[in-house]
Scaffold this motif. Sequence first.
Motif, mmCIF file in Angstrom:
data_model
loop_
_atom_site.group_PDB
_atom_site.id
_atom_site.type_symbol
_atom_site.label_atom_id
_atom_site.label_comp_id
_atom_site.label_asym_id
_atom_site.label_seq_id
_atom_site.Cartn_x
_atom_site.Cartn_y
_atom_site.Cartn_z
ATOM 1 N N ILE A 97 17.072 0.249 -0.473
ATOM 2 C CA ILE A 97 15.633 0.151 -0.997
ATOM 3 C C ILE A 97 15.189 1.493 -1.876
ATOM 4 O O ILE A 97 15.697 2.548 -1.441
ATOM 5 N N GLU A 98 14.622 1.282 -2.956
ATOM 6 C CA GLU A 98 14.113 2.275 -3.587
ATOM 7 C C GLU A 98 12.626 2.127 -4.067
ATOM 8 O O GLU A 98 12.479 0.934 -4.455
ATOM 9 N N CYS A 99 11.844 2.961 -3.838
ATOM 10 C CA CYS A 99 10.200 2.872 -4.236
ATOM 11 C C CYS A 99 9.697 3.973 -4.402
ATOM 12 O O CYS A 99 9.909 5.036 -4.107
ATOM 13 N N ASN A 100 8.556 3.727 -5.207
ATOM 14 C CA ASN A 100 7.844 5.129 -5.914
ATOM 15 C C ASN A 100 6.410 4.610 -5.944
ATOM 16 O O ASN A 100 6.009 3.304 -5.981
ATOM 17 N N ALA A 119 8.103 2.830 6.457
ATOM 18 C CA ALA A 119 7.265 1.605 6.894
ATOM 19 C C ALA A 119 7.459 0.275 6.278
ATOM 20 O O ALA A 119 7.632 -0.859 6.618
ATOM 21 N N LEU A 120 7.853 0.561 5.054
ATOM 22 C CA LEU A 120 8.043 -0.547 4.135
ATOM 23 C C LEU A 120 9.533 -1.081 4.120
ATOM 24 O O LEU A 120 9.586 -2.346 4.481
ATOM 25 N N ARG A 121 10.398 -0.286 4.677
ATOM 26 C CA ARG A 121 11.672 -0.805 5.169
ATOM 27 C C ARG A 121 11.509 -1.597 6.462
ATOM 28 O O ARG A 121 12.193 -2.809 6.482
ATOM 29 N N ASP A 177 -0.830 3.994 -11.604
ATOM 30 C CA ASP A 177 -2.154 3.644 -12.053
ATOM 31 C C ASP A 177 -2.799 3.232 -10.780
ATOM 32 O O ASP A 177 -4.068 3.282 -10.677
ATOM 33 N N PHE A 178 -2.201 2.741 -9.762
ATOM 34 C CA PHE A 178 -2.922 2.331 -8.449
ATOM 35 C C PHE A 178 -2.138 2.961 -7.207
ATOM 36 O O PHE A 178 -0.888 3.253 -7.372
ATOM 37 N N PRO A 179 -2.848 2.882 -6.056
ATOM 38 C CA PRO A 179 -2.269 3.528 -4.900
ATOM 39 C C PRO A 179 -1.050 2.436 -4.130
ATOM 40 O O PRO A 179 -1.409 1.813 -3.097
ATOM 41 N N VAL A 180 -0.291 1.927 -4.948
ATOM 42 C CA VAL A 180 0.525 0.962 -4.333
ATOM 43 C C VAL A 180 2.072 1.365 -4.619
ATOM 44 O O VAL A 180 2.249 2.212 -5.672
ATOM 45 N N LEU A 181 3.035 0.740 -3.728
ATOM 46 C CA LEU A 181 4.355 0.950 -3.751
ATOM 47 C C LEU A 181 4.980 0.015 -4.985
ATOM 48 O O LEU A 181 4.683 -1.224 -4.727
ATOM 49 N N LYS A 182 5.930 0.187 -5.517
ATOM 50 C CA LYS A 182 6.546 -0.459 -6.483
ATOM 51 C C LYS A 182 8.212 -0.021 -6.291
ATOM 52 O O LYS A 182 8.591 1.106 -6.268
ATOM 53 N N GLY A 183 9.191 -1.000 -6.773
ATOM 54 C CA GLY A 183 10.336 -0.717 -6.640
ATOM 55 C C GLY A 183 11.463 -2.017 -6.359
ATOM 56 O O GLY A 183 10.951 -2.879 -6.852
ATOM 57 N N PRO A 224 0.781 -1.122 0.129
ATOM 58 C CA PRO A 224 0.265 0.139 0.032
ATOM 59 C C PRO A 224 0.633 1.369 -0.036
ATOM 60 O O PRO A 224 1.866 1.406 0.813
ATOM 61 N N ALA A 225 0.504 2.341 -0.832
ATOM 62 C CA ALA A 225 1.311 3.344 -0.861
ATOM 63 C C ALA A 225 1.294 4.295 0.259
ATOM 64 O O ALA A 225 2.284 5.077 0.763
#
Length: 105
Positions: free
Chosen positions: A59-62, A45-47, A66-72, A38-39
């Motif tokens: 870690i790298e994320c954006n 918090a992801l870390r 298109d969706f309210p999610v993190l990717k990286g 979840p974005a």
Amino acid sequence: IAKQRYLSSYAALIEECDAALNAPPPVNSPTLAFSGFPANMGESALRMTLEAVGPVVEIECNEDTDFPVLKGKVTFEDLDSAKKAVEQYNGMDMGMGNRLEMVSV
């Protein structure tokens, strides 16, 4: 329909095929590409979430456009931690209508 017709004769073969199709992707690197967290978690918090399975080096994320999610990408200190992360999180439903995806890069 195929299972109804052939399960009695080919149960073992169908079970092997299902296992192969649903097997987690192989992990050959401590670096994983991910998508689906979840974005609103944010990077910190992801870390923390990922460090529960092992030390994170980078870690790298954006946020997905298109969706309210993190990717990286995340790089763990060792291969075993990356394998644990895939086992624990790949395919997990985060309640956002899609499943987490973690694959080795």
